[in-house]
Design an enzyme around this catalytic site. Sequence first.
Site, PDB file in Angstrom:
ATOM      1  N   CYS A   1       7.444  45.334   0.259  1.00 29.02           N
ATOM      2  CA  CYS A   1       8.873  45.611   0.790  1.00 29.02           C
ATOM      3  C   CYS A   1       9.704  46.141  -0.284  1.00 29.02           C
ATOM      4  CB  CYS A   1       9.460  44.179   1.301  1.00 29.02           C
ATOM      5  SG  CYS A   1      11.178  44.302   1.679  1.00 29.02           S
TER       6      CYS A   1
ATOM      7  N   CYS B   1      15.738  40.433  -2.714  1.00 29.92           N
ATOM      8  CA  CYS B   1      15.986  39.722  -1.163  1.00 29.92           C
ATOM      9  C   CYS B   1      15.379  38.138  -1.604  1.00 29.92           C
ATOM     10  CB  CYS B   1      15.191  40.169  -0.056  1.00 29.92           C
ATOM     11  SG  CYS B   1      15.082  39.332   0.973  1.00 29.92           S
TER      12      CYS B   1
ATOM     13  N   CYS C   1      11.184  36.349   0.294  1.00 28.20           N
ATOM     14  CA  CYS C   1      10.056  36.179  -0.261  1.00 28.20           C
ATOM     15  C   CYS C   1       9.985  36.120  -1.608  1.00 28.20           C
ATOM     16  CB  CYS C   1       9.103  37.540   0.062  1.00 28.20           C
ATOM     17  SG  CYS C   1       8.915  38.007   1.749  1.00 28.20           S
TER      18      CYS C   1
ATOM     19  N   CYS D   1      12.348  44.097   8.105  1.00 27.40           N
ATOM     20  CA  CYS D   1      11.658  42.812   7.303  1.00 27.40           C
ATOM     21  C   CYS D   1      10.077  42.540   7.785  1.00 27.40           C
ATOM     22  CB  CYS D   1      12.517  41.468   7.520  1.00 27.40           C
ATOM     23  SG  CYS D   1      11.518  40.109   6.854  1.00 27.40           S
TER      24      CYS D   1
ATOM     25  N   GLN E   1       7.729  26.168  16.246  1.00 22.69           N
ATOM     26  CA  GLN E   1       6.820  26.619  15.073  1.00 22.69           C
ATOM     27  C   GLN E   1       6.952  28.006  14.912  1.00 22.69           C
ATOM     28  OE1 GLN E   1       5.459  24.973  12.971  1.00 22.69           O
ATOM     29  NE2 GLN E   1       5.546  22.587  13.555  1.00 22.69           N
TER      30      GLN E   1
ATOM     31  N   TYR F   1       7.405  11.275  13.404  1.00 20.65           N
ATOM     32  CA  TYR F   1       8.125  12.582  13.113  1.00 20.65           C
ATOM     33  C   TYR F   1       7.828  13.590  14.098  1.00 20.65           C
ATOM     34  CZ  TYR F   1       8.559   9.636   8.708  1.00 20.65           C
ATOM     35  OH  TYR F   1       8.708   8.819   8.007  1.00 20.65           O
TER      36      TYR F   1
ATOM     37  N   GLU G   1      10.812  10.046  16.760  1.00 25.98           N
ATOM     38  CA  GLU G   1      11.598  11.425  15.962  1.00 25.98           C
ATOM     39  C   GLU G   1      13.261  11.092  16.165  1.00 25.98           C
ATOM     40  OE1 GLU G   1      11.251  14.688  15.166  1.00 25.98           O
ATOM     41  OE2 GLU G   1      13.550  14.730  15.123  1.00 25.98           O
TER      42      GLU G   1
ATOM     43  N   ASP H   1       4.230  13.403  10.236  1.00 29.28           N
ATOM     44  CA  ASP H   1       4.329  14.807   9.847  1.00 29.28           C
ATOM     45  C   ASP H   1       5.917  14.881   9.503  1.00 29.28           C
ATOM     46  OD1 ASP H   1       4.820  17.609   9.480  1.00 29.28           O
ATOM     47  OD2 ASP H   1       4.636  18.111  11.728  1.00 29.28           O
TER      48      ASP H   1
ATOM     49  N   CYS I   1       4.595  19.541   4.458  1.00 33.21           N
ATOM     50  CA  CYS I   1       5.007  20.672   3.800  1.00 33.21           C
ATOM     51  C   CYS I   1       5.359  20.646   2.484  1.00 33.21           C
ATOM     52  CB  CYS I   1       6.055  21.391   4.485  1.00 33.21           C
ATOM     53  SG  CYS I   1       7.493  20.323   4.708  1.00 33.21           S
TER      54      CYS I   1
END
Length: 446
Positions: free
Chosen positions: A74, A80, A83, A156, A280, A309, A330, A378, A405
């Site tokens: 890119c 930007c 990324c 993008c 997702q 979660y 949740e 999660d 994550c």
Amino acid sequence: MIIIKLHDRFKTEILSYTQDGLGVAKIDGFAMFVSGGVVGDFLLVEVTKLNKTYGFAKIIEIIMPSKERVVPSCPAFYQCGGCSLMHLSYSEQCHAKYRQIYDALSRIGGIEAPIQFNPAYSQFRYRNKMVFPFDERYNWGFYKGKSHDVVPLNDCLLGDELNQKILNCVKLFFKTQKIPIYNEATHTGILRRVFTRVSAKTSNVMVVISANADRIKKTDVLVSELTKISDRISSVILNVNKEKNNLVLGNKNITLWGDSTLSDTLCGLDFEISPNSFFQVNHEQTELLYQQVLDYADIKKHDTVLDIYCGIGTISLACAKFAKKVVGVEIVPDAIENAKENANRNGIDNAEFFCAKAEDLVPKLLDDNIQPDIVILDPPRKGSDEKTLSAICEASPRKIVYVSCNPATLARDLKFLSAEYKVESVSGFDMFPNTTSVEMVVLMSK
Ligand code: SAH
């Protein structure tokens, strides 16, 4: 020992990466973070900021590039904020993510389990959801890193190719109609952002125009222009956000044309997604990640599964057909509503969902109601907490499957659980190529 001062220049080699993807050099043992550095680069750098134990430097000259350095695909990569790893070969990106997991687990968690890393099939065009802001001159793009200055883009590479045409069409309409762009500082102007979402099942596209207004003049013209672009466009929605906030979308949606929701499938289940629903973002990798959760969980038909979660219940529902019963917890009320609707839509009657803070409800549920055989968790980036984790240990499920994550909070929580459970396997997934994000699934057994 060298005394390092601001604007000093050094020749140095990049040895590793920070979690944010900065290159790390050592100057006489002192850590220097170099934006755009690739492991193996030999560089001339200039110190731009100094703290007590580390500093920041910029590249003045690449004396000898690393063999893993590539020209970013890119042209806007260096401006930007979207990324951060596009200057690394894809195998180096995966290696960096693998190291992130390995380092966190061993340093923070004291865990030395084998890690299997799963690269993504698609390094580009993998995002099904994109949100684009505009600048006051009607340019669309992304924010610069750590700011709300828009970097104008023509495309993008992470999103669908159709976005380019959609954004240019919206731009032309607002510019021609002289409808001003929203200004965050003064809370004036109309057009806030354009949000697009693509269905992996139908390849239909939902276009959402987020505006600081209940109506926009001549939307019939906008709709007519947008729908001419492609028959993949299945809805044009006006999202009203008149609040002085930074949220991507407000609560009110007005369907200007087409469907009010987008249908998609995940793990063989059907979902109806409204603009505000969470879904997702990388469909392909999510299916693989969830399959890993199912493989690790290896649910038997008499098992009760607790999914903490649970969001809109995607993992819970994927487990339901194998289990006797699934219970999801949740904190977000809308997500729980979605989870219940999703269960009905898919004819699932052995899933029960509770809206509460995990740390409040899980100890109670496990105390008197539920005996889970398998616990799946999660949590968000900050990880779980000792109340929830202690309650899980006390309930003594056969297995724990932890989806995360954030390698650091994962390692901290695994260390806590290690008093009673053993880490059997760790799987890393690249859900977001070209960015530093990484997702992990860990199997623990009693
Ligand atoms: N498992 C889901 C969502 C995971 S994201 C999926 O795969 O789609 C993490 C979820 O934890 C979010 O939905 C967030 O709203 C929820 N959450 C955050 N803090 C929480 C808490 N204290 N108790 C319960 N849920 C929480």
